[in-house]
Design an enzyme around this catalytic site. Structure first.
Site, PDB file in Angstrom:
ATOM      1  CD  GLN A 259      -3.012   0.075  -0.068  1.00 34.65           C
ATOM      2  OE1 GLN A 259      -3.543   0.829  -0.859  1.00 34.65           O
ATOM      3  NE2 GLN A 259      -3.079  -1.241  -0.205  1.00 34.65           N
ATOM      4  CG  HIS A 262      -0.527   2.452  -4.476  1.00 37.03           C
ATOM      5  ND1 HIS A 262      -0.661   2.372  -5.831  1.00 37.03           N
ATOM      6  CD2 HIS A 262      -1.136   1.339  -3.987  1.00 37.03           C
ATOM      7  CE1 HIS A 262      -1.306   1.256  -6.154  1.00 37.03           C
ATOM      8  NE2 HIS A 262      -1.604   0.609  -5.049  1.00 37.03           N
ATOM      9  CD  GLU A 327      -8.447   2.467  -1.501  1.00 33.34           C
ATOM     10  OE1 GLU A 327      -7.421   2.867  -0.899  1.00 33.34           O
ATOM     11  OE2 GLU A 327      -8.537   2.442  -2.739  1.00 33.34           O
ATOM     12  CG  HIS A 328      -7.535  -1.698   0.038  1.00 32.95           C
ATOM     13  ND1 HIS A 328      -6.737  -0.615  -0.287  1.00 32.95           N
ATOM     14  CD2 HIS A 328      -8.135  -2.085  -1.108  1.00 32.95           C
ATOM     15  CE1 HIS A 328      -6.857  -0.363  -1.586  1.00 32.95           C
ATOM     16  NE2 HIS A 328      -7.695  -1.237  -2.107  1.00 32.95           N
ATOM     17  CG  ASP A 361      -4.429  -3.671  -5.582  1.00 34.82           C
ATOM     18  OD1 ASP A 361      -5.470  -3.135  -5.162  1.00 34.82           O
ATOM     19  OD2 ASP A 361      -3.312  -3.534  -5.029  1.00 34.82           O
ATOM     20  CG  HIS A 420     -48.665  20.250  -7.208  1.00 37.93           C
ATOM     21  ND1 HIS A 420     -48.090  21.380  -7.720  1.00 37.93           N
ATOM     22  CD2 HIS A 420     -47.654  19.336  -7.109  1.00 37.93           C
ATOM     23  CE1 HIS A 420     -46.786  21.168  -7.912  1.00 37.93           C
ATOM     24  NE2 HIS A 420     -46.497  19.930  -7.545  1.00 37.93           N
TER      25      HIS A 420
END
Lengths: 437, 437
Positions: A259, A262, A327-328, A361, A420
């Site tokens: 991770q 990245h 996220e993960h 991934d 209406h």
């Protein structure tokens, strides 16, 4: 060395809160520049694309053409390693199969009094996929963004990708072909987003734009939102690993570093119930960093945003995990299912010791575009639902209208909306139109 | 008099395109003001809410309290006309039943090689619902926003509503009770949005904010997006009616005016295949305008943004309808189903002569929060899916990892992500951890 927190420490809540709210991105204010670029593309179309591509990408689109030809894609396909092509195809097949299960079904029915109701799903007619240039030009991301659109039945899937210095990563073009992209244009930046949103002579406009990009691309997507749909604006990637002492520290360290490599703003967090194991993982991270091609990035991420959190037991880790809303999330513990039941907020969960996040991934089949920066509290990863929209359907006959009219008229009057009320009431005291008479 | 267009006219495409791109809203730039308010609420919390409410709503929250008490809601409920309460309950029951069908199901499965995959849905933990004050304070909108959250299983549904001059529409409070709102605060404007996003001593933060509001509210929602989720930013309402000559012109005119009375920026469009019928509807609109309480608003909307489009046949109207992508689409023709099959873009479709759009505003069961301003090309109306999020799940054992590893490693290396490759490879050449050994 990453941050070390212990849940039983008296200042834990203060430190954990501060950790949670740490900003991991410098937000550049590029709105004015982007606004000018968008206006220029709206006004001058292709000519503006040519100018910006010359300036930013060092390429003369007037000579190369804006659209990437089929022959160029053929050539790129042939240039890409056979092994990579096979791996992309293998991944694509798994992704497509999994996403096919996400396709929502129409639900058209009559209720007890005969009112016809329904939800009908249709694919978006045209989608634009932004693919970054340079080192962040990932073929796997092409699959993850384009295949759900293909599965949804989007007839036009348009890819834009900057050709920095004239070239596009051949594997990206190969991935585009494998995932059913129908048009490719060699433009990037805010100008590409503007072209997708408003159209030029060469690029017909789309209805939605997805895909990652730099600050300019993100700002452009925000600015054209409303004219077209956009996906989420993704922040730096993150992983949270819950791991007990029965793991190999090297495996967990490798996952944390996967991770961290990245982006310097990426975040890797380990929660463990064993201090000694935590220390071993830290040591393994330092060891593995030495032999990593992207060591500088990974080291910065681990130092600035990484953390090891020691808890008394994993039950006590659940509220922390739900606040982190990663996220993960890897559950590398003896009984991951028991833990999973208590997880409310996570983009994706990777269960057990043999499910490293990296599988997700590439080849797991699930999507790797997932909510970052705690947004898993309120949003989902990319999927087929992002490429379809629901139309609701209502159908009444005279009998049904008669039954629903009084409440509608009452509510309309109570809201001061007389027209209406009239729209319903006028159908009550009249002869029906001839073909239903 | 509204615009009159004929599809067979030589300049039709030019005029129709211009009509489509007409702006119906003045976009006030209130970003700087809103930014300052948000910062202030973040810094001073409740004290800032008290100050702004004094200034903007003329109410002293320090005296009344920020939270609306149960006793106040009891009182509001008792003050509301019994007929209105019954109509709200009738509507709520229909809305709840319809939305229950939208609840997505978890999909957890094993693929052919034994990889566990899945999508798991969980409700958002806390949602804030903005309700405008004054004449736009509609109890029906409370139902439409709160009930899908309730159906989704959101445990905390928080309503904010400004108490202009100290009072809140009792029917709004009654609707909140009927639809399961769990907390109500008498604050509005950007300060209410800031409080929901960041929290104050009195108002705990939520994860998503929905509901309509003025330019300040809309700007505040855009600014807090990312910290929390938001729903779409709704524009002025619109209806497109496809009607043949067998309709009563007065019915169709009433439907056009029901939309027009909402807002001077609202838009009502009639497409017909019969010029004489079109003229009759225009005449009916003028006639009905005379007896309408909101005649001024409706007349302005019809004059500035209304249109009658004459087509040769309804088949030819389909591409126009798909470009208009109306929030509401009425099909008042002999064979509406044949037409419906060709409609790709619409927020909601109302089928046949006895389904005025107004039924969908109140008691049809479907949601009245729908995509405006052509955004039905890429988005859907509000529903249960807006209050849940999907977590994807992946589970491999050693066998599955062995089968997926080679492609993952190939792709990781091809993207220059060596730590990714290592995270998988390290699990290949090692003894498994003891509890799976």
């Amino acid at each position: 060395m990453a941050l070390w927190l212990e849940q039983t420490a008296p200042d834990f809540e203060t430190r954990f809160s501060a950790f949670l709210s740490t900003k991991r991105e410098v937000s550049e204010d590029v709105n004015a520049v982007v606004h000018a670029i968008i206006d220029d593309v709206r006004a001058r179309g292709d000519a503006a694309l040519v100018d910006y591509s010359k300036r930013f990408d060092g390429i003369d689109l007037a000579a190369t053409g804006i659209r990437v030809t089929d022959e160029e894609v053929d050539k790129a396909f042939a240039e890409t390693d056979r092994e990579v092509i096979d791996a992309l195809k293998f991944a694509a097949e798994r992704i497509e199969k999994h996403h096919a299960r996400q396709m929502p079904k129409d639900d058209i029915y009559e209720d007890a009094i005969g009112v016809g109701l329904g939800s009908r799903w249709t694919a978006i007619e045209a989608v634009g996929l932004y693919v970054p240039g340079g080192t962040a030009s990932y073929p796997s991301s092409v699959l993850m963004n384009a295949l759900p659109a293909k599965v949804a039945g989007v007839p036009r899937v348009v890819m834009v990708v900057p050709a920095g210095g004239g070239s596009i990563n051949p594997a990206v073009l190969a991935a585009a072909r494998i995932s059913g992209v129908t048009e490719i244009y060699r433009v990037g930046g805010a100008q590409a987003v503007a072209a997708l949103a408003y159209g030029t002579d060469t690029i017909a406009p789309v209805a939605k734009i997805v895909g990652p990009g730099n600050a300019y691309v993100a700002a452009a997507k925000r600015q054209v939102f409303g004219i077209v749909g956009i996906d989420m604006i993704a922040g730096p990637s993150e992983v949270l690993i819950l791991a007990d002492k029965d793991n190999d520290p090297d495996w967990i360290a490798a996952d944390l570093l996967a991770q961290a490599e990245h982006d310097a703003g990426a975040q890797s967090i380990l929660i463990t119930d064993d201090a000694e194991f935590g220390k071993s993982v830290e040591a393994a991270v330092e060891r593995q960093l030495k032999t990593l091609s992207r060591a500088e990035t990974a080291a910065a991420s681990w130092r600035d945003f990484g953390a090891v959190i020691l808890v008394e037991n994993f039950e006590a880790a659940l509220p922390l995990a739900n606040r982190i809303a990663a996220e993960h999330l890897e559950l590398a513990v003896a009984d991951p299912d028991a833990l999973m039941a208590g997880i409310r907020n996570a983009g994706a969960i990777f269960i057990g010791r043999h499910t490293p996040e990296v599988i997700g991934d590439y080849v797991g089949g699930s999507n790797h575009v997932l909510p970052t920066a705690r947004s898993a509290r309120f949003s989902s990863g990319l999927g087929v639902l992002d490429f379809v929209k629901r139309t609701s359907i209502l159908r009444l006959g005279p009998d049904q209208l008669r039954q629903l009219a009084p409440a509608a008229i009452t509510l309309a009057h109570s809201e001061g909306l007389d027209a209406h009320a009239r729209s319903v009431a006028i159908r009550m005291n009249a002869h029906p139109p001839q073909d239903e008479g």
